[in-house]
Design an enzyme around this catalytic site. Structure first.
Site, PDB file in Angstrom:
ATOM      1  N   GLU A  30     -34.642 -78.833   3.765  1.00  0.00           N
ATOM      2  CA  GLU A  30     -35.047 -79.630   4.935  1.00  0.00           C
ATOM      3  C   GLU A  30     -33.917 -79.537   5.952  1.00  0.00           C
ATOM      4  OE1 GLU A  30     -35.270 -84.351   5.977  1.00  0.00           O
ATOM      5  OE2 GLU A  30     -35.894 -83.735   3.973  1.00  0.00           O
ATOM      6  N   ASP A  86     -30.834 -92.213  11.444  1.00  0.00           N
ATOM      7  CA  ASP A  86     -29.799 -91.564  10.655  1.00  0.00           C
ATOM      8  C   ASP A  86     -28.558 -92.429  10.490  1.00  0.00           C
ATOM      9  OD1 ASP A  86     -31.381 -89.300  10.443  1.00  0.00           O
ATOM     10  OD2 ASP A  86     -30.629 -88.469  12.317  1.00  0.00           O
TER      11      ASP A  86
END
Length: 260
Positions: A51, A62
């Site tokens: 990924e 994130d």
């Protein structure tokens, strides 16, 4: 129905009695060439699916390790076209499915049709889109149908049963199962909510559910694979690459995959 390269790999691992190990790294960190070498090292040390994150200026989901890495990639001059270059170079060296993780706005700015064509041409397997739901993804669903690319939507513990059914119906490859609410980052314990969410996704008809966010150790990978089809590791790998380079990253991947 289009066969999913990602789905085929996960099904193979399930048939072998173990789940899939999925890794996340941002493209272009610490630079483009090293990020390609890093992805290849992951594939050569037990990672089943790669990924690759598209660096983004406002990575709302994130944690600090990934934010720092993506900011470095951007400051080094990352361009969206570099993503396709990276995928093509990785796929030339290893036969492991590569999916792109990206917020929707870069795809929209690039053009969904052009993005799908370029990703397909580079040998990419599909797209993970964390910030759009199936009911707002008509353009991508149409393009993924046209090109045969996987479309991987996220399911969260807060998702309703109706929403889970919609996500399952729209996804191809696997459903990205968010283990906890909040941002990514290694955690001492993977929330028990992940086990419950996978069960709910099974009830909604999901063939493949892979758990991400907060998985950082081999023990956690093993724990998740007791009930899920795949375990996704991100921040721990980003930190390993930052601290130990490609060689350190390879050792971490080998430990996570059981290839010590």
């Amino acid at each position: 129905m289009t066969e999913s390269h990602v789905g085929r790999v996960i099904d193979t691992r399930k048939a072998e009695g173990r789940g899939a190990l999925i890794s996340y790294l941002p493209i272009g960190f610490p630079d483009l060439d090293t990020s390609v070498d890093a992805a290849v090292a992951l594939a050569e040390n037990g990672v089943d699916i790669l990924e690759l994150g598209l660096p983004y200026s406002d990575p709302v989901m994130d944690g600090p390790a990934i934010q720092a890495a993506t900011q470095q990639a951007l400051s080094n001059g990352f361009r969206l076209s570099d993503a396709f270059t990276a995928v093509e170079r990785i796929r030339a060296r290893v036969d492991v499915p590569v999916v792109i993780m990206t917020y929707w706005n870069p795809v929209l700015q690039y053009g969904p049709t052009r993005f799908a064509d370029d990703l397909k041409s580079a040998g990419g397997a599909g797209l993970i889109t964390p910030d759009i739901t199936p009911d707002s993804a008509d353009d991508w669903i149409a393009e993924s149908e046209r090109t045969g690319l996987d479309r991987i939507f996220l399911a969260a513990p807060s998702s309703s049963e109706a929403r889970l059914k919609q996500i399952v119906a729209a996804s191809r490859g696997f459903v990205y199962t968010v283990s906890t609410m909040g941002v990514t980052g290694a955690r001492a314990d993977v929330d028990a909510a992940a086990r419950d969410l996978v069960s709910r996704l099974r009830d909604a008809g999901a063939e493949r559910a892979c758990v991400g966010i907060g998985i950082s150790t081999a023990e956690q990978v093993s724990e998740v694979l007791e009930y899920a089809d795949g375990a996704i590791v991100g921040s721990a790998l980003v930190s390993s690459l930052a601290d130990g380079g490609v060689a350190g990253l390879a050792r971490t991947a080998a430990a996570l995959s059981g290839r010590r």
